[in-house]
Enzyme design. Structure first.
Site, PDB file in Angstrom:
ATOM      1  N   CYS A   1       0.834  -1.206   0.000  1.00 36.52           N
ATOM      2  CA  CYS A   1       0.000   0.000   0.000  1.00 36.52           C
ATOM      3  C   CYS A   1       0.871   1.260   0.000  1.00 36.52           C
ATOM      4  O   CYS A   1       1.707   1.440   0.887  1.00 36.52           O
ATOM      5  CB  CYS A   1      -0.914   0.011   1.217  1.00 36.52           C
TER       6      CYS A   1
ATOM      7  N   ASP B   1      -0.748  -3.088 -14.215  1.00 38.91           N
ATOM      8  CA  ASP B   1      -1.082  -2.847 -15.623  1.00 38.91           C
ATOM      9  C   ASP B   1      -1.752  -4.032 -16.299  1.00 38.91           C
ATOM     10  O   ASP B   1      -1.562  -4.280 -17.491  1.00 38.91           O
ATOM     11  CB  ASP B   1       0.162  -2.442 -16.422  1.00 38.91           C
TER      12      ASP B   1
END
Length: 409
Positions: free
Chosen positions: A133, A244
């Site tokens: 994170c 991605d």
């Protein structure tokens, strides 16, 4: 993903994923209340879904033929302290085959206790530790992507959770694998992935996921898939690639270019749970299905909203939660500004149905709906505790402040 991967969304993604399986591998046994359409659902108790059927259903948790669908990140201290909101976040979906839960924390003892609670209460089958994170409110206190820089702390945390899951799992007669998610490092000058990956493997982690960006990159630019390939070659445990993957073709390209053992999807699923159907189908050599028409997307929205109402037990609250999803679902379709605004204000299922009925539902899936999802933005200066990068091990002062990392999160 915080605020996104709750029970209804995970269930929707999993069922979509399983629909991409070959017939011989496709599971059966989804309860009626979990398969019904969006029309007619009403708010009900969290203990009993609409229709009165009990939430405890006999679906064996033995395999995940279309992947794992992981909870929102849960804070270990809040879990140990019995925080009501956190306990609600770890409430399992009874239709889930393998319950995967993502745990966050900075204190090894608290993390071990949280893992113990989860296993003893039969709330999970798999624990994923989040060290990826990049959100400033997490990293500025030493958590998330900042934590692996402190090698001793990372070692203590992973070791504590693995040992706790092994110990309690043996007592209750179940194996609870622990997986670890990391980033490349804090920035290009402070790479942590190699040491963290080898440490996780040595301590007994079952697999490792690499989001192939640094903390500084946040979600900007391109993910460095070559780093996924490097760790895949380095480790003996499975490596999952992250970053991605927005289309099934991206997943296949990642597998081919990196040799990784699996693909992890985050932002790419926002507003398109059918992505998992596409990936699963492509993985099994089937043609990638066409994107859904707007009419099909509308049907998905209504089903998703109905499940939210049942899960929340509060129609107005559930529709407030749905508003962000509706915006994601409609991305790229020709929907006017007034219509989008009206949909962003709905507060009942009937109102949602009426507003959706006003759309031009004959639209095919548009090219504008493809590609990246989520706010990429630009690179961000890392938010870290003062002096964090001075030493790769905790100082006594840093250790004394660690308890603050989970306060308010």
């Amino acid at each position: 993903m915080a605020g996104v991967t709750d029970i209804p969304f995970r269930r929707l993604c999993r069922i979509m994923g399983e629909s991409g399986l070959p017939d011989a591998l496709r599971p059966t046994g989804v309860p009626r209340w979990a398969a019904e359409s969006g029309r007619g659902a009403q708010a009900s108790s969290r203990k009993t879904p609409a229709g009165g059927e009990p939430r405890r259903v006999a679906i064996p948790r033995v395999d995940a033929p279309a992947g794992l669908y992981v909870t929102e990140m849960v804070t270990s201290r809040a879990l140990v302290e019995g925080n009501e909101r956190t306990l609600d976040m770890v409430r399992p979906d009874p239709a889930e085959r393998v319950r995967s839960l993502q745990l966050y924390g900075v204190d090894p003892a608290v993390m071990a206790r949280a893992a113990t609670v989860l296993v003893e209460r039969d709330l999970t089958d798999h624990v994923d530790l989040n060290f990826g994170c990049p959100v400033p409110k997490v990293t500025k206190k030493g958590g998330g992507a900042a934590l692996p820089w402190k090698r001793d702390l990372f070692t203590d945390l992973v070791g504590a959770v693995v040992r706790a899951c092994e110990r309690v799992g043996e007592r209750v007669g179940r194996q609870i694998p622990v997986t670890v998610k990391i980033r490349i490092g804090i920035d290009s000058a402070h790479e942590t992935a190699t040491d963290a990956a080898l440490t996780a493997q040595r301590l007994g982690a079952a697999a490792l996921t690499l989001h192939a960006r640094t903390q500084t990159q946040h979600y900007a630019g391109r993910a460095h898939w070559e780093e996924i390939a490097r760790l895949t070659e380095l480790l003996d445990i499975p490596v999952f690639g992250n970053g991605d993957v927005f289309e099934a073709a991206d997943a296949l390209a990642m597998l081919e270019r990196t040799g990784c053992d699996g693909v992890s999807v985050g932002r790419g699923a926002q507003g398109r749970p059918w992505l998992f159907r596409d990936i699963v189908a492509a993985y099994h050599g089937a043609p990638i299905p066409d994107g859904p028409t707007l009419a099909q997307v509308v049907s998905v929205i209504e089903r998703h909203a109905a499940w939210c109402v049942v899960d929340q037990g509060d129609e107005a609250r559930a529709l407030r939660e749905m508003r962000k999803h509706i915006g994601w679902y409609l991305r790229g379709f020709a929907v006017g500004g007034a219509q989008r605004h009206a949909l962003s204000m709905v507060s009942t299922l009937q109102e949602l149905h009426e507003r959706l009925g006003e759309l031009d539902a004959d639209q095919p899936f548009p090219p504008a709906a493809r590609g990246p999802r989520g706010r990429a933005g630009g690179e961000k200066t890392p938010h870290l505790p003062d002096g964090w990068l001075d030493h790769p091990h905790l100082t006594e002062a840093e250790r004394s402040r660690l308890h603050l990392a989970e306060v308010g999160y």
